[in-house]
Design an enzyme around this catalytic site. Structure first.
Site, PDB file in Angstrom:
ATOM      1  N   CYS A  94      -6.170  10.974  -2.350  1.00 49.91           N
ATOM      2  CA  CYS A  94      -7.189   9.928  -2.405  1.00 49.91           C
ATOM      3  C   CYS A  94      -6.593   8.619  -2.936  1.00 49.91           C
ATOM      4  O   CYS A  94      -5.845   7.968  -2.225  1.00 49.91           O
ATOM      5  CB  CYS A  94      -8.413  10.393  -3.198  1.00 49.91           C
ATOM      6  SG  CYS A  94      -9.873   9.351  -2.919  1.00 49.91           S
ATOM      7  N   HIS A 172      -9.951  15.391  -0.756  1.00 51.85           N
ATOM      8  CA  HIS A 172      -9.661  16.032  -2.044  1.00 51.85           C
ATOM      9  C   HIS A 172      -9.609  17.554  -1.917  1.00 51.85           C
ATOM     10  O   HIS A 172     -10.639  18.226  -2.079  1.00 51.85           O
ATOM     11  CB  HIS A 172     -10.760  15.689  -3.052  1.00 51.85           C
ATOM     12  CG  HIS A 172     -10.739  14.312  -3.591  1.00 51.85           C
ATOM     13  ND1 HIS A 172      -9.960  13.952  -4.666  1.00 51.85           N
ATOM     14  CD2 HIS A 172     -11.422  13.200  -3.222  1.00 51.85           C
ATOM     15  CE1 HIS A 172     -10.166  12.663  -4.949  1.00 51.85           C
ATOM     16  NE2 HIS A 172     -11.029  12.189  -4.082  1.00 51.85           N
ATOM     17  N   GLU A 174      -8.597  19.465  -4.123  1.00 52.81           N
ATOM     18  CA  GLU A 174      -8.886  19.986  -5.468  1.00 52.81           C
ATOM     19  C   GLU A 174     -10.380  19.995  -5.789  1.00 52.81           C
ATOM     20  O   GLU A 174     -10.788  20.575  -6.804  1.00 52.81           O
ATOM     21  CB  GLU A 174      -8.117  19.187  -6.525  1.00 52.81           C
ATOM     22  CG  GLU A 174      -8.711  17.841  -6.905  1.00 52.81           C
ATOM     23  CD  GLU A 174      -8.439  16.711  -5.918  1.00 52.81           C
ATOM     24  OE1 GLU A 174      -8.622  15.542  -6.305  1.00 52.81           O
ATOM     25  OE2 GLU A 174      -8.071  16.994  -4.766  1.00 52.81           O
TER      26      GLU A 174
END
Length: 225
Positions: A94, A172, A174
């Site tokens: 990002c 993302h 994560e």
């Protein structure tokens, strides 16, 4: 293999208390892959002494724009260029994706098409994947030498490959369901249009390809070690 996490921002306090900070999310994501980690709070001006202080680097997301005036941005961009020159591998997510591009001569802007929030479909390195997103800024022009290896209908340069040195993603991997749900509640109202928040809320249970993308990123870093 030790990966240095360059933490370019922090989770909002209520979510950080419940879910951990950005660096914690990456440690959890890569837990099956045998990597060790050390974190530097670069937003707080804590930088490694050398690009060789770790075997590879990962730059996190951030609430900041890479084109804004923040003290940590010039040294972070200089660090990226030094790692590139020294061929120490790097992954950016990002904001990390955007600052890598800007540091190497690309252009990042607040996208006129608005926000991308929640589960999104991408084509990355020849595979269809679903990952969570939370961004308005985008890489508009990749730097010379970067190859666009991922895109979506909304984001033309969703993944960039810098030869054998670097790999970066706009979405993302994560961010799981709990993170997106928390951000919808804590950060979305008054910032992201209500219709987009409603769509993201409705897609919270959409399966994502987080484990596969973690494997691909870990493989990139370890193959380069």
């Amino acid at each position: 293999m030790q990966i240095g996490i360059l933490e370019a921002g922090h989770m909002a306090a209520p979510l950080r208390h419940e879910l951990g900070d950005y660096s914690d999310l990456f440690r959890q994501l890569f837990a099956p892959h045998g990597l060790s980690f050390h974190t530097w709070d670069v937003e707080g001006m804590a930088f490694p002494d050398s690009v060789h202080a770790a075997d590879g680097w990962l730059i996190t997301g951030s609430r900041h724009g890479v084109y804004e005036d923040h003290p940590f941005l010039p040294p972070l961009e200089a660090f990226i260029r030094a790692a590139h020159a020294a061929d120490v591998p790097m992954v950016g997510i990002c904001f990390g994706h955007q600052v890598m591009a800007q540091a190497l001569g690309g252009r990042v802007e607040k996208f006129a098409g608005g926000w991308s929030v929640g589960a999104q479909s991408y084509r990355i390195e020849g595979q269809d994947v679903t990952l969570n997103a939370w961004h308005q800024d985008q890489v508009i022009v990749p730097p010379e030498g970067a190859e666009t290896v991922g895109h979506s209908a909304f984001c033309a340069h969703a993944a960039l490959r810098y030869g054998d040195w670097g790999l970066s993603l706009q979405p993302h991997p994560e961010f799981g369901r709990d993170v997106i749900a928390g951000m919808i509640a804590q950060r979305g109202p008054g910032t992201v249009p209500d219709a987009l928040l409603a769509t993201a809320q409705a897609r919270l249970e959409t399966p994502t390809d987080r484990p596969d993308m973690a494997r691909r990123l870990a493989q990139f870093l370890t193959t380069r070690s």
